[in-house]
Design a protein around this motif. Structure first.
Motif, PDB file in Angstrom:
ATOM      1  N   ALA A   9       0.834  -1.203   0.000  1.00 40.47           N
ATOM      2  CA  ALA A   9       0.000   0.000   0.000  1.00 40.47           C
ATOM      3  C   ALA A   9       0.869   1.253   0.000  1.00 40.47           C
ATOM      4  N   LEU A  10       1.960   1.228   0.770  1.00 41.67           N
ATOM      5  CA  LEU A  10       2.863   2.366   0.806  1.00 41.67           C
ATOM      6  C   LEU A  10       3.540   2.568  -0.543  1.00 41.67           C
ATOM      7  N   ALA A  11       4.002   1.486  -1.163  1.00 42.76           N
ATOM      8  CA  ALA A  11       4.643   1.580  -2.479  1.00 42.76           C
ATOM      9  C   ALA A  11       3.677   2.159  -3.504  1.00 42.76           C
ATOM     10  N   LYS A  57       9.501  -7.142   2.199  1.00 36.29           N
ATOM     11  CA  LYS A  57       9.278  -5.995   3.082  1.00 36.29           C
ATOM     12  C   LYS A  57      10.116  -4.788   2.681  1.00 36.29           C
ATOM     13  N   HIS A  58      10.778  -4.844   1.519  1.00 37.56           N
ATOM     14  CA  HIS A  58      11.621  -3.750   1.055  1.00 37.56           C
ATOM     15  C   HIS A  58      10.892  -2.885   0.027  1.00 37.56           C
ATOM     16  N   LEU A  59      11.122  -1.576   0.090  1.00 38.74           N
ATOM     17  CA  LEU A  59      10.660  -0.648  -0.941  1.00 38.74           C
ATOM     18  C   LEU A  59      11.749  -0.467  -1.982  1.00 38.74           C
ATOM     19  N   GLU A  60      11.338  -0.241  -3.222  1.00 40.07           N
ATOM     20  CA  GLU A  60      12.266   0.073  -4.301  1.00 40.07           C
ATOM     21  C   GLU A  60      11.754   1.319  -5.017  1.00 40.07           C
ATOM     22  N   ILE A  61      12.481   2.439  -4.865  1.00 40.96           N
ATOM     23  CA  ILE A  61      12.143   3.671  -5.574  1.00 40.96           C
ATOM     24  C   ILE A  61      13.080   3.771  -6.764  1.00 40.96           C
ATOM     25  N   VAL A  62      12.506   3.735  -7.959  1.00 40.75           N
ATOM     26  CA  VAL A  62      13.300   3.655  -9.189  1.00 40.75           C
ATOM     27  C   VAL A  62      13.560   5.051  -9.734  1.00 40.75           C
ATOM     28  N   PHE A  63      14.825   5.334 -10.021  1.00 40.52           N
ATOM     29  CA  PHE A  63      15.247   6.584 -10.655  1.00 40.52           C
ATOM     30  C   PHE A  63      15.944   6.219 -11.963  1.00 40.52           C
ATOM     31  N   GLY A  64      15.169   5.916 -12.989  1.00 38.72           N
ATOM     32  CA  GLY A  64      15.767   5.497 -14.256  1.00 38.72           C
ATOM     33  C   GLY A  64      16.527   4.190 -14.093  1.00 38.72           C
ATOM     34  N   GLY A  65      17.840   4.223 -14.320  1.00 37.66           N
ATOM     35  CA  GLY A  65      18.639   3.007 -14.232  1.00 37.66           C
ATOM     36  C   GLY A  65      19.148   2.693 -12.853  1.00 37.66           C
ATOM     37  N   ARG A  66      18.804   3.517 -11.861  1.00 37.93           N
ATOM     38  CA  ARG A  66      19.238   3.251 -10.492  1.00 37.93           C
ATOM     39  C   ARG A  66      18.041   3.163  -9.550  1.00 37.93           C
ATOM     40  N   ARG A  67      18.275   2.556  -8.419  1.00 37.60           N
ATOM     41  CA  ARG A  67      17.198   2.353  -7.458  1.00 37.60           C
ATOM     42  C   ARG A  67      17.653   2.734  -6.063  1.00 37.60           C
ATOM     43  N   LEU A  68      16.734   3.298  -5.300  1.00 37.80           N
ATOM     44  CA  LEU A  68      16.932   3.461  -3.867  1.00 37.80           C
ATOM     45  C   LEU A  68      16.093   2.387  -3.193  1.00 37.80           C
ATOM     46  N   VAL A  69      16.771   1.415  -2.596  1.00 41.71           N
ATOM     47  CA  VAL A  69      16.078   0.348  -1.875  1.00 41.71           C
ATOM     48  C   VAL A  69      16.038   0.722  -0.397  1.00 41.71           C
ATOM     49  N   VAL A  70      14.865   0.580   0.202  1.00 43.63           N
ATOM     50  CA  VAL A  70      14.656   0.984   1.590  1.00 43.63           C
ATOM     51  C   VAL A  70      14.139  -0.200   2.392  1.00 43.63           C
ATOM     52  N   SER A  71      14.837  -0.508   3.475  1.00 48.77           N
ATOM     53  CA  SER A  71      14.328  -1.448   4.464  1.00 48.77           C
ATOM     54  C   SER A  71      13.942  -0.646   5.693  1.00 48.77           C
ATOM     55  N   LEU A  72      12.695  -0.720   6.088  1.00 49.52           N
ATOM     56  CA  LEU A  72      12.221   0.054   7.231  1.00 49.52           C
ATOM     57  C   LEU A  72      12.484  -0.648   8.558  1.00 49.52           C
ATOM     58  N   GLY A  73      12.978  -1.886   8.498  1.00 49.96           N
ATOM     59  CA  GLY A  73      13.324  -2.580   9.729  1.00 49.96           C
ATOM     60  C   GLY A  73      12.120  -2.833  10.614  1.00 49.96           C
ATOM     61  N   ARG A  74      12.376  -2.974  11.895  1.00 43.18           N
ATOM     62  CA  ARG A  74      11.301  -3.321  12.826  1.00 43.18           C
ATOM     63  C   ARG A  74      10.433  -2.126  13.186  1.00 43.18           C
TER      64      ARG A  74
END
Length: 274
Positions: A9-11, A57-74
Motif C-alpha cells: 500500500a505504501l509503495a 518488506k523492502h521498498l524500491e524507488i526507481v530513478f531510471g537506471g538506479r534504485r533506492l532500496v529501503v528497508s524500514l526494519g522493525r
C-alpha cells in the motif's frame, strides 16, 4: 514491523504521488542507515522517479537506471508531507529526508532503540543481499501450492518460523504469521514435518487468503494510518488476554524469536499452553 500488505500500500501511494517528480535533496541524518557508502542517496539528486515497487518488506524507488532500496526494519516507516506541511512534533525521528521538486518530502523514520532503517543505492534490487535471497511472495499472482510445498518440504522446523523465514516465503512477519496460523487452526510450534495433509491444506489456504485479504484492505488507506489499520484488523496478534473471535476462549502469548507471539489454545493447540 511493516509487512507486505502495508508495504504494498505504501509503495502504491509513493508511486502515485512521486512518479515523475525530481529528487532535489536527500538528507541523511543517520549515516549508519546507508549501506552503500560509495553510493549514498545524495547521488540520486537531480533524477526523476520512474516507478516504485516492493520486494518482500523492502521498498524500491526507481530513478531510471538506479534504485533506492529501503528497508524500514522493525520500527521504521515513511512520513509523506505535502508542500509546506510540517512534521508532527511528537512523531518518531526522521533518519533520512527525500525532498522533491514540488516541495513535498518523504521522511524515513525509525522509532526503535537502534538503527534498523537501511538504504541502498543500486542498479538492480537483487544487489541487496536480502532481496537476492527472497522466496516466493504470497501477494504475487504466480504464488501457488508448489511454492508453498517447497518452503515447508517436510522440514523439522516450527511452522511459525518458516512463515517468517524470508528466504522461504517473502513478506510475512510476526503479526501475519500469527493470523495465518490462527486462521488455519495450526499450532505455531508444530514442525512442518509433523503436519497432516489436512493441516497443510489449511495452512496453504490461510497463507494466501490472509495476506491477499490484508493487502486488499490496506489499499488506499493513507500512509499515516496504515500501521493502525493493521493493528485494528488483527484477530489474535497483540490481543493476549482478550477473547478469541472464533471460539471465545482466551488468547495467549508466548516468547518467540526474541519477541512475543499470540495464539488461541482452544483453536490451535487442543488447549495446551505454550
Amino acid at each position: 514491523m511493516p509487512e507486505s500488505p502495508e508495504m504494498q500500500a505504501l509503495a502504491d501511494q509513493l508511486g502515485a504521488r512521486f512518479s515523475g517528480r525530481v529528487l532535489e535533496d536527500a538528507d541523511v541524518l543517520e549515516f549508519r542507515a546507508v549501506k552503500t557508502r560509495a553510493a549514498p542517496p545524495s547521488t540520486l539528486v537531480g533524477s526523476a522517479v520512474t516507478g516504485v515497487g516492493r520486494h518482500g518488506k523492502h521498498l524500491e524507488i526507481v530513478f531510471g537506471g538506479r534504485r533506492l532500496v529501503v528497508s524500514l526494519g522493525r520500527h521504521g516507516w515513511a512520513r509523506l508531507l505535502a508542500p509546506g506541511e510540517a512534521a508532527p512534533p511528537d512523531g518518531p525521528p526522521a533518519l533520512a529526508v527525500l525532498s522533491f521538486d514540488d516541495g513535498s518530502t518523504v521522511a524515513l523514520t525509525d522509532a526503535g532503540g537502534w538503527v534498523s532503517l537501511g538504504l541502498w543505492v543500486v542498479s538492480a534490487a537483487t544487489e541487496v543481499p536480502a532481496i537476492a535471497k527472497l522466496g516466493p511472495d504470497p501477494l504475487d499472482a504466480s504464488f501457488d501450492r508448489s511454492d508453498f510445498d517447497r518452503a515447508f518440504g517436510g522440514r523439522r522446523k516450527q511452522v511459525k518460523a518458516i512463515l517468517q523465514e524470508q528466504e522461504s516465503i517473502a513478506g510475512i512477519g510476526n503479526a501475519y504469521s500469527d493470523e495465518i496460523l490462527h486462521t488455519a487452526k495450526v499450532s505455531p510450534v508444530v514442525h512442518a514435518s509433523a503436519l497432516s495433509p489436512d493441516q497443510r491444506d489449511r495452512l496453504y489456504a490461510a497463507t494466501v487468503d490472509v495476506m491477499r485479504t490484508a493487502a486488499a484492505a490496506r489499499a488506499g488507506v493513507p500512509a499515516d494510518r496504515l500501521k493502525q489499520a493493521k493493528v485494528d484488523a488483527m484477530q489474535v496478534h497483540g490481543r493476549a488476554g482478550e477473547a478469541c473471535p472464533v471460539c471465545g476462549g482466551v488468547v495467549r502469548e508466548f516468547a518467540f524469536g526474541g519477541t512475543t507471539a499470540e495464539y488461541c489454545p482452544t483453536c490451535q493447540t487442543d488447549g495446551a499452553l505454550l
